[in-house]
Scaffold this active site. Sequence first.
Site, mmCIF file in Angstrom:
data_model
loop_
_atom_site.group_PDB
_atom_site.id
_atom_site.type_symbol
_atom_site.label_atom_id
_atom_site.label_comp_id
_atom_site.label_asym_id
_atom_site.label_seq_id
_atom_site.Cartn_x
_atom_site.Cartn_y
_atom_site.Cartn_z
ATOM 1 N N ASP A 166 49.328 36.276 50.154
ATOM 2 C CA ASP A 166 50.965 37.028 50.240
ATOM 3 C C ASP A 166 51.324 37.082 48.560
ATOM 4 O O ASP A 166 52.323 37.878 48.621
ATOM 5 C CB ASP A 166 51.658 36.556 51.174
ATOM 6 C CG ASP A 166 52.090 35.270 50.973
ATOM 7 O OD1 ASP A 166 51.449 34.573 50.057
ATOM 8 O OD2 ASP A 166 53.214 34.882 51.528
ATOM 9 N N ASP A 200 46.784 32.483 51.513
ATOM 10 C CA ASP A 200 47.000 33.636 52.478
ATOM 11 C C ASP A 200 47.285 34.731 51.700
ATOM 12 O O ASP A 200 47.556 36.057 52.548
ATOM 13 C CB ASP A 200 48.095 32.991 53.462
ATOM 14 C CG ASP A 200 49.435 33.140 52.871
ATOM 15 O OD1 ASP A 200 49.405 32.991 51.733
ATOM 16 O OD2 ASP A 200 50.430 33.282 53.600
ATOM 17 N N SER A 221 49.486 28.251 53.582
ATOM 18 C CA SER A 221 49.438 28.954 52.163
ATOM 19 C C SER A 221 48.932 27.915 51.212
ATOM 20 O O SER A 221 47.769 27.551 51.291
ATOM 21 C CB SER A 221 50.902 29.525 51.913
ATOM 22 O OG SER A 221 50.923 30.303 50.772
ATOM 23 N N ASP A 228 46.956 33.048 46.348
ATOM 24 C CA ASP A 228 47.136 31.821 47.062
ATOM 25 C C ASP A 228 46.221 31.848 48.364
ATOM 26 O O ASP A 228 45.666 32.960 48.471
ATOM 27 C CB ASP A 228 48.565 31.499 47.130
ATOM 28 C CG ASP A 228 49.491 32.580 47.946
ATOM 29 O OD1 ASP A 228 48.685 33.607 48.403
ATOM 30 O OD2 ASP A 228 50.367 32.339 48.162
#
Length: 456
Positions: free
Chosen positions: A249, A247, A98, A245
């Site tokens: 999520d 990734d 992340s 961000d």
Amino acid sequence: MKSLTCFKAYDIRGKLGEELNEDIAWRIGRAYGEFLKPKTIVLGGDVRLTSEALKLALAKGLQDAGVDVLDIGMSGTEEIYFATFHLGVDGGIEVTASHNPMDYNGMKLVREGARPISGDTGLRDVQRLAEANDFPPVDETKRGRYQQINLRDAYVDHLFGYINVKNLTPLKLVINSGNGAAGPVVDAIEARFKALGAPVELIKVHNTPDGNFPNGIPNPLLPECRDDTRNAVIKHGADMGIAFDGDFDRCFLFDEKGQFIEGYYIVGLLAEAFLEKNPGAKIIHDPRLSWNTVDVVTAAGGTPVMSKTGHAFIKERMRKEDAIYGGEMSAHHYFRDFAYCDSGMIPWLLVAELVCLKGKTLGEMVRDRMAAFPASGEINSKLAQPVEAINRVEQHFSREALAVDRTDGISMTFADWRFNLRSSNTEPVVRLNVESRGDVKLMEKKTKALLKLLSE
């Protein structure tokens, strides 16, 4: 037996080389296979330079344990969630760190139904097996197969199920993928808008995936990571800005003036939207900042339900309550129809539709709520003795507090203001959130007083 320090409370994260490498990734794959005994699992990885090699080592470990592997390629964490529930397979693993520094990587693990595997739901068991590294010999006749698949179209189909494209009026949106995994998904959404004749123009910033992160690690929770999105909104006269961000999520929103909108107020906005379509539904929220969410949900005829902070707790509570939506102030948004998982793509699509349906800008939609319940935002303090500091604060305010709640850290409520104070699971840091009823000066005064108490 050497302990593996990359295993954290909710996922796997570690410094490359010593804490996490291809050998450890193979062992994690083998351990996941031996513990859960899945038939088929999906794998994906973010844009980090080491993600592909770690993913392939993980795949080999899984195959050696007799597990069939479906590799969806470069992806965001939620694409692994989607693949797991959409295909009905036994689990999934996303290789991602992340927003951690460049020299880190990690993994997020789920079982069937995209249910999280964290500390007390299997992660410690996987860790124990990976540390022991004492696996039965590989049976070549039972070795798992490896196959690359592409689910992007099915995933975009699912995303578009949350909105009615006919509701969209001309919109100009800035989208900053931060050179992370979001770029190709943004391209696919843009192509879908065009194919459906939706009058939506996307201005794409840092859209090319690049594991070198030439524009910095994407983490828009940090104020220093917001300038490029803000400036693009202002330059292009956009209706809204969206930033992700690494990734994706988490999704962060900026209004038509380029002002960053705290995730707390987006929770209220989405809760209200879901309750308009699903009267009386339950909405999950975290305890850090809650007055606005409770007020919005109650006024809309829904039931607010408080859960401990953290994706594993929120998802478990959502399942238990069959809640339609859950939101955390940290820009994590959870959806029942997304297997109770969090998505960074669904929220901005819903907000874009809301802007069109209400005929109001994002700034106009949240302005009254921000004035009604002004909040400090999360303030982190590094302390040598966090437990003593929290006790000091509690003793100081205990007499005047109208209510005390310990769902997560300590929340103390007074007539016109409240605060939540909690210690980090992973570092000597305490996290403070303060909000008031329509009084910015009171909120600021109490925030200063609390920070002074903490630092004594």
